[in-house]
Design a protein around this motif. Structure first.
Motif, PDB file in Angstrom:
ATOM      1  N   GLN A 102     -69.532 -38.373  96.763  1.00  0.00           N
ATOM      2  CA  GLN A 102     -70.555 -38.546  97.792  1.00  0.00           C
ATOM      3  C   GLN A 102     -71.925 -38.780  97.177  1.00  0.00           C
ATOM      4  O   GLN A 102     -72.746 -39.514  97.727  1.00  0.00           O
ATOM      5  CB  GLN A 102     -70.584 -37.318  98.702  1.00  0.00           C
ATOM      6  CG  GLN A 102     -69.341 -37.184  99.564  1.00  0.00           C
ATOM      7  CD  GLN A 102     -69.170 -38.361 100.506  1.00  0.00           C
ATOM      8  OE1 GLN A 102     -70.120 -38.861 101.098  1.00  0.00           O
ATOM      9  NE2 GLN A 102     -67.935 -38.823 100.645  1.00  0.00           N
ATOM     10  N   ASN A 103     -72.175 -38.170  96.015  1.00  0.00           N
ATOM     11  CA  ASN A 103     -73.428 -38.421  95.306  1.00  0.00           C
ATOM     12  C   ASN A 103     -73.555 -39.903  94.970  1.00  0.00           C
ATOM     13  O   ASN A 103     -74.564 -40.548  95.244  1.00  0.00           O
ATOM     14  CB  ASN A 103     -73.452 -37.560  94.033  1.00  0.00           C
ATOM     15  CG  ASN A 103     -74.802 -37.541  93.362  1.00  0.00           C
ATOM     16  OD1 ASN A 103     -75.407 -38.590  93.138  1.00  0.00           O
ATOM     17  ND2 ASN A 103     -75.270 -36.356  93.010  1.00  0.00           N
TER      18      ASN A 103
ATOM     19  N   ALA B 223     -69.178 -29.385 103.754  1.00  0.00           N
ATOM     20  CA  ALA B 223     -70.298 -28.858 102.969  1.00  0.00           C
ATOM     21  C   ALA B 223     -70.411 -29.573 101.627  1.00  0.00           C
ATOM     22  O   ALA B 223     -71.510 -29.937 101.190  1.00  0.00           O
ATOM     23  CB  ALA B 223     -70.125 -27.352 102.762  1.00  0.00           C
ATOM     24  N   ARG B 224     -69.277 -29.785 100.964  1.00  0.00           N
ATOM     25  CA  ARG B 224     -69.312 -30.454  99.658  1.00  0.00           C
ATOM     26  C   ARG B 224     -69.810 -31.894  99.776  1.00  0.00           C
ATOM     27  O   ARG B 224     -70.592 -32.360  98.939  1.00  0.00           O
ATOM     28  CB  ARG B 224     -67.909 -30.432  99.023  1.00  0.00           C
ATOM     29  CG  ARG B 224     -67.465 -29.075  98.543  1.00  0.00           C
ATOM     30  CD  ARG B 224     -66.204 -29.167  97.701  1.00  0.00           C
ATOM     31  NE  ARG B 224     -65.051 -29.611  98.457  1.00  0.00           N
ATOM     32  CZ  ARG B 224     -64.161 -28.798  99.030  1.00  0.00           C
ATOM     33  NH1 ARG B 224     -64.321 -27.498  98.954  1.00  0.00           N
ATOM     34  NH2 ARG B 224     -63.116 -29.301  99.657  1.00  0.00           N
ATOM     35  N   GLU B 225     -69.353 -32.594 100.790  1.00  0.00           N
ATOM     36  CA  GLU B 225     -69.762 -33.984 100.944  1.00  0.00           C
ATOM     37  C   GLU B 225     -71.260 -34.095 101.177  1.00  0.00           C
ATOM     38  O   GLU B 225     -71.945 -34.943 100.599  1.00  0.00           O
ATOM     39  CB  GLU B 225     -68.978 -34.628 102.086  1.00  0.00           C
ATOM     40  CG  GLU B 225     -67.493 -34.810 101.767  1.00  0.00           C
ATOM     41  CD  GLU B 225     -66.722 -35.466 102.899  1.00  0.00           C
ATOM     42  OE1 GLU B 225     -67.336 -35.739 103.958  1.00  0.00           O
ATOM     43  OE2 GLU B 225     -65.516 -35.715 102.729  1.00  0.00           O
TER      44      GLU B 225
ATOM     45  N   PRO C  18     -74.815 -50.248  90.393  1.00  0.00           N
ATOM     46  CA  PRO C  18     -73.424 -50.538  90.754  1.00  0.00           C
ATOM     47  C   PRO C  18     -72.490 -49.433  90.295  1.00  0.00           C
ATOM     48  O   PRO C  18     -72.803 -48.663  89.393  1.00  0.00           O
ATOM     49  CB  PRO C  18     -73.142 -51.846  90.017  1.00  0.00           C
ATOM     50  CG  PRO C  18     -74.096 -51.848  88.858  1.00  0.00           C
ATOM     51  CD  PRO C  18     -75.331 -51.165  89.360  1.00  0.00           C
ATOM     52  N   GLY C  19     -71.352 -49.357  90.929  1.00  0.00           N
ATOM     53  CA  GLY C  19     -70.405 -48.319  90.547  1.00  0.00           C
ATOM     54  C   GLY C  19     -69.115 -48.435  91.312  1.00  0.00           C
ATOM     55  O   GLY C  19     -68.763 -49.500  91.822  1.00  0.00           O
ATOM     56  N   TYR C  20     -68.400 -47.321  91.438  1.00  0.00           N
ATOM     57  CA  TYR C  20     -67.120 -47.283  92.121  1.00  0.00           C
ATOM     58  C   TYR C  20     -67.198 -46.311  93.279  1.00  0.00           C
ATOM     59  O   TYR C  20     -67.674 -45.190  93.144  1.00  0.00           O
ATOM     60  CB  TYR C  20     -66.008 -46.869  91.155  1.00  0.00           C
ATOM     61  CG  TYR C  20     -65.687 -47.920  90.143  1.00  0.00           C
ATOM     62  CD1 TYR C  20     -66.364 -47.957  88.922  1.00  0.00           C
ATOM     63  CD2 TYR C  20     -64.747 -48.903  90.399  1.00  0.00           C
ATOM     64  CE1 TYR C  20     -66.094 -48.943  87.995  1.00  0.00           C
ATOM     65  CE2 TYR C  20     -64.459 -49.889  89.466  1.00  0.00           C
ATOM     66  CZ  TYR C  20     -65.145 -49.901  88.265  1.00  0.00           C
ATOM     67  OH  TYR C  20     -64.876 -50.882  87.348  1.00  0.00           O
ATOM     68  N   ALA C  21     -66.734 -46.763  94.445  1.00  0.00           N
ATOM     69  CA  ALA C  21     -66.749 -45.944  95.647  1.00  0.00           C
ATOM     70  C   ALA C  21     -65.333 -45.542  96.018  1.00  0.00           C
ATOM     71  O   ALA C  21     -64.392 -46.329  95.881  1.00  0.00           O
ATOM     72  CB  ALA C  21     -67.393 -46.710  96.801  1.00  0.00           C
TER      73      ALA C  21
END
Length: 924
Positions: free
Chosen positions: A97-98, A144-146, A598-601
């Motif tokens: 989620q970060n 909560a974690r998300e 950029p990254g991976y979702a």
């Protein structure tokens, strides 16, 4: 915040994997993941140390791996094998989620503190913290974690995207997590803040006047436009179109460059400290034990019972009650004791409520209350009960369904399948045949539906008579255990003679083989010794037959190596092999996204057909990933031959592997991994349980905020297909039955996104902290192809009280304490204070954080509590916290440590003055 970096986490090195861009393991850059991981591990360690100390033990991790940290955190009374997989999964949910903030909110200035959106950015942090605390109180830990992952991203971005570091600060801006304090000295929109940087990389382009006046500013970021207010700083980088507009350049410290090394390093350090401050505030507000539960540190998996309570279920309920009681009694005090119990009854037309408890005695009482009745001859609300369990239980839970009827709510079938894939929970059915049901000829048809669902989840579908049910429930004792792993799972349809090979390694215990719908089989060990289905108790194991299930428990003295099971059946059949081991893996399907970072979702639905499949996978070993060597990772068809599509693997370090598979098996498939345990030199084989398949349809939606009771929330979503266009039906379900409005269908053209909106309105009296699981599905008109997205939303009351409790010193009596601490033993000191809730919502809890004395407290009225602390003069510091009803935290501290005090023979007034120089303070 920071583009991507891979460094060792402080002290406790952990699978620091990232959801933004990936760089080489030797990179010297920093990332959100490393900052978040470092802070989380430190705060988890604090919580563990406190909990273990309260239990009368010492916190003594044997190493730095998650497995060793979890073992130490559960204490010396935890026996048996302890898996760190749930802790790693919890960390990865936060990391995911970060990283998604860089995709889902790429152009949102408040989410990144861009474009001087300071008030709005802090508003997101404040709203998020309120939601996290409310969710934890309701035990909605995944929600909560998300939210925590998203909030930490925004907080960390402040130090990279603003000029806080350039202003000379070396500590966090506490006002960002203290909404009762003002944000001061903000540059307004008409104030120029940067000088021009022609080459785009200047060491510090902030105007001297801004630095001198200590004005706070941040860079403007334009993804789709190049304009910005005159004289303003830009974020910088190739994706920022404003960076080419005078003043050129950028002040972002996301990446370490030759021109900003010191600024970047300082930003990383302060962002880490700020993350620790926020996490400490959260931990103190909810308590150490609940904080650890949110982080997935618990004894073992949650077990959940979904039980049909109609009139014909008397024997089944009796057996379920006996199983629960026996399981609780036999596992109590062991590592296999479930960390939580969930019970969901269903009937017709009612289902629920969901009963959730960590108290085994309460679970016994609740299941003892179940009484059969009603329901008639009609099918019942079985799928509604399962939906409630899947959305209420943590991911990876074991759900056991007891019924003797078909499901009335068959329209939930696809929703249940989507939830199973998302949560990776297993669903096992115990279906008993009833004379009444058989006359209606529904048993066989119903069982086929249940069998498909159980197979997709990695569970079992067991059809027995009511008299046989007590024998069948042994599977619950097998699977409600810590460190359960799957070695092999297949479904052969149509039936045929097939040989399956599997490896037994040194770490694995209690190996059990489950075969359904096949009577003829044989088992052969690595030395060639065989046992057939006709030998109930043989050299290799014990065979139990009940209904359609054959359960083979291998003997404890069986050999390590490659085994084989040969099954001969013309009917469709399944085979599943499980055991107990710390060695396992966790995985997620991901997709690449572009942008400034950029990254991976993480994929919420099924991967896209016609494209390579990408997974982010982490291995878990006894002493962390360094104790394992990974061999092959691939995808294997759930039904069909054993051919495995081998993948391309990129070792990301820390046990994390980026996996790409170009050719995906048709139909449903599973992930399979082989490797070697370095300590035992033993080869191992592990397999996922949840079946996945591909889709040409893509549906996406983003949750941008929490919901308020009684207020409508809009959720934009988009749908696209790479297959034939046409009319696609849209279906949405939520587990709270909140009113929703959305289009029932959309017309799609191949390769084009169609955007629309869903609205959802929680009732006005919905309790704060309630979480809602929303499943949306898009399906082609011919029903051949579909995909889904699953969202978690929170209902949060609007909070206006952000003032923490305050403390007023009433009395300090420490005159008797000797100056020489070696003589402190016989002497006592006393401290007392009145604690007041700033806005009058009420004090919820007071707890001691430092000090070996006794803390007592009594209410003086509805808003003031009198606290009194007594301790030996040898324990010279007291610190306790007060938490109000909405989660604001006041930290209170007092010390009688003498620093530069006159000797005891000096004037008593001077000595008293010295004793109280450490003022009683309130801190966040």
């Amino acid at each position: 915040m920071m583009s991507v970096l891979r460094v060792a986490l402080l002290g406790l090195a952990l699978l620091a994997r990232t959801t933004v861009a990936f760089l080489s393991a030797g990179s010297e850059m920093s990332s959100h993941v490393n900052i978040t991981g470092t802070a989380l591990l430190q705060e988890v360690t604090k919580a563990c140390r406190t909990v273990i100390k309260e239990a009368g033990h010492e916190f003594q991790p044997t190493g730095s791996s998650p497995e060793e940290l979890v073992q130490a955190c559960l204490g010396p009374t935890a026996t048996g094998q302890v898996s760190g997989a749930k802790f790693r999964s919890a960390l990865q949910e936060i990391y995911n989620q970060n990283g998604l903030v860089d995709r889902d909110f790429v152009s949102s200035a408040p989410h990144h503190f861009n474009s001087e959106a300071f008030l709005e950015g802090r508003g997101l942090i404040t709203e998020g913290m309120v939601a996290i605390k409310a969710n934890i109180r309701k035990e909605n830990f995944q929600a909560a974690r998300e939210t925590l992952g998203r909030v930490l991203h925004t907080l960390q971005d402040f130090y990279s995207h603003s000029n806080w570091v350039e202003l000379g600060h070396t500590a966090p801006y506490i006002n960002l997590i203290r909404p009762d304090l003002p944000l001061e000295n903000l540059a307004d929109v008409n104030t120029p803040t940067c000088r021009d940087c022609e080459n785009g990389n200047c060491p510090n382009s902030i105007l001297p006047s801004i630095l001198q006046e200590m004005k706070l500013t941040s860079g403007y970021l334009g993804i789709f436009y190049s304009s910005k207010p005159q004289g303003k700083c830009s974020h910088g980088g190739e994706s920022d179109l404003t960076s080419k507009t005078v003043p050129r350049g950028g002040i972002s410290k996301c990446e370490r460059r030759f021109d900003n090394v010191a600024l970047h390093n300082t930003a990383v350090n302060i962002a880490t400290s700020a993350s620790l401050q926020l996490l400490e505030n959260l931990r103190l507000a909810v308590g150490d034990k609940e904080f650890l539960r949110m982080m997935g540190i618990a004894r073992s998996a949650v077990v959940c019972f979904v039980i049909d309570t109609t009139g014909s279920m008397s024997d089944d309920i009796k057996e379920a009650r006996a199983v629960v009681n026996e399981m609780i009694d036999s596992k109590k005090g062991t590592q296999d004791e479930p960390s939580e119990y969930i019970l969901v009854p269903f009937n017709d037309p009612e289902f629920g409520p969901m009963i959730r408890t960590s108290d085994p005695d309460k679970m016994k009482k609740e299941i003892a209350k179940l009484r059969p009745g009603g329901g008639g001859d009609a099918p019942e609300m079985c799928y509604s009960g399962i939906q409630l369990a899947l959305t209420g239980a943590p991911s990876g839970s074991h759900i056991y369904v007891f019924t003797d009827a078909a499901a009335k709510d068959i329209e939930l079938k696809d929703t249940i399948a989507a939830l199973v894939r998302c949560t990776k929970s297993t669903v096992t059915f115990f279906m008993t045949s009833s004379r009444r049901r058989r006359r209606r000829s529904t048993t066989a048809e119903a069982f086929e539906q249940y069998k498909k669902l159980s197979l997709a989840s990695g569970g079992q579908a067991i059809l027995v008579t009511k008299k046989q049910l007590p024998q069948a429930t042994s599977i619950i004792r097998d699977t409600s255990t810590s460190a359960l792993v799957t070695i092999l799972q297949r479904a052969v349809n149509p039936g045929k003679k097939e040989t399956f090979h599997f490896m037994v390694d040194e770490s694995i215990k209690n190996v059990t083989i489950y075969i359904t719908e096949a009577d003829v089989f044989s088992l052969t060990n690595p030395t060639g010794v065989s046992q057939s289905n006709s030998e109930a108790s043989g050299k290799l194991g014990t065979i139990q037959t009940v209904g359609n299930l054959r359960r083979i428990r291998l003997n404890d003295d069986n050999r390590i190596g490659t085994w084989k099971v040969q099954i001969d059946s013309l009917q469709p059949y399944t085979v599943k092999i499980t055991g107990q081991s710390i060695i396992t893996f966790i995985y997620n399907f991901v997709e690449m996204f572009k942008g400034p970072h950029p990254g991976y979702a993480l994929l919420s639905g099924r991967p896209q057909a016609g494209q390579p499949v990408t997974l982010l996978l982490s291995v878990v070993g006894k002493k962390g990933p360094s104790s394992l060597t990974v061999g092959n990772i691939g995808l294997v068809a759930l039904s069909g031959p054993e051919a495995v599509n081998i993948s391309k693997m990129t070792d990301m370090g820390g046990g994390d592997i980026l996996v790409t598979v170009d050719e995906v098996p048709e139909g449903e498939f599973l992930v399979i991994l082989t490797g070697k345990d370095k300590e035992s030199k033993s080869e191992f084989q592990r397999q996922s349980t949840t079946a996945m398949s591909m889709s040409k349809v893509n549906i996406q939606a983003v949750v941008s905020s929490s919901m308020e009771p009684g207020k409508l929330l809009e959720l934009p979503f988009s749908v696209m297909t790479q297959g034939p266009g046409g009319i696609f039906s849209i279906n949405a379900k939520n587990d709270r039955d909140f009113p929703m409005d959305y289009p029932s269908s959309l017309s799609l053209t191949t390769g084009e996104n169609i955007n629309d909106t869903l609205t959802i309105t929680p009732p006005a009296r919905t309790p704060s902290g309630t979480d809602v699981t929303l499943t949306m599905e898009a399906r082609s008109s011919d029903g051949v192809d579909s995909n889904y997205v699953i969202l978690r939303l929170s209902v949060i009351n609007k909070i206006t009280d952000f003032v923490p409790p305050v403390c007023e010193v009433v009395k300090v009596l420490a005159n008797d304490c000797p100056q020489d601490v070696s003589d402190c033993g016989p002497f006592q000191w006393e401290y007392s204070a009145n604690i007041t809730d700033g806005n009058g919502t009420g004090i919820n809890s007071i707890s001691l954080q430092q000090g070996n004395g006794t803390l007592t407290h009594t209410p003086l009225n509805s808003t003031i509590i009198h606290a009194k602390y007594n301790a030996s003069c040898c324990s010279q510091i007291v610190e306790f916290i007060a938490v109000d009803d909405v989660g604001n935290v006041g930290k209170c501290y007092h010390s009688i440590v003498r620093s530069g005090c006159p000797p005891a023979s000096a004037l008593s007034l001077s000595l008293w003055f010295c004793l109280i120089v450490s003022a009683f303070i309130v801190r966040p």
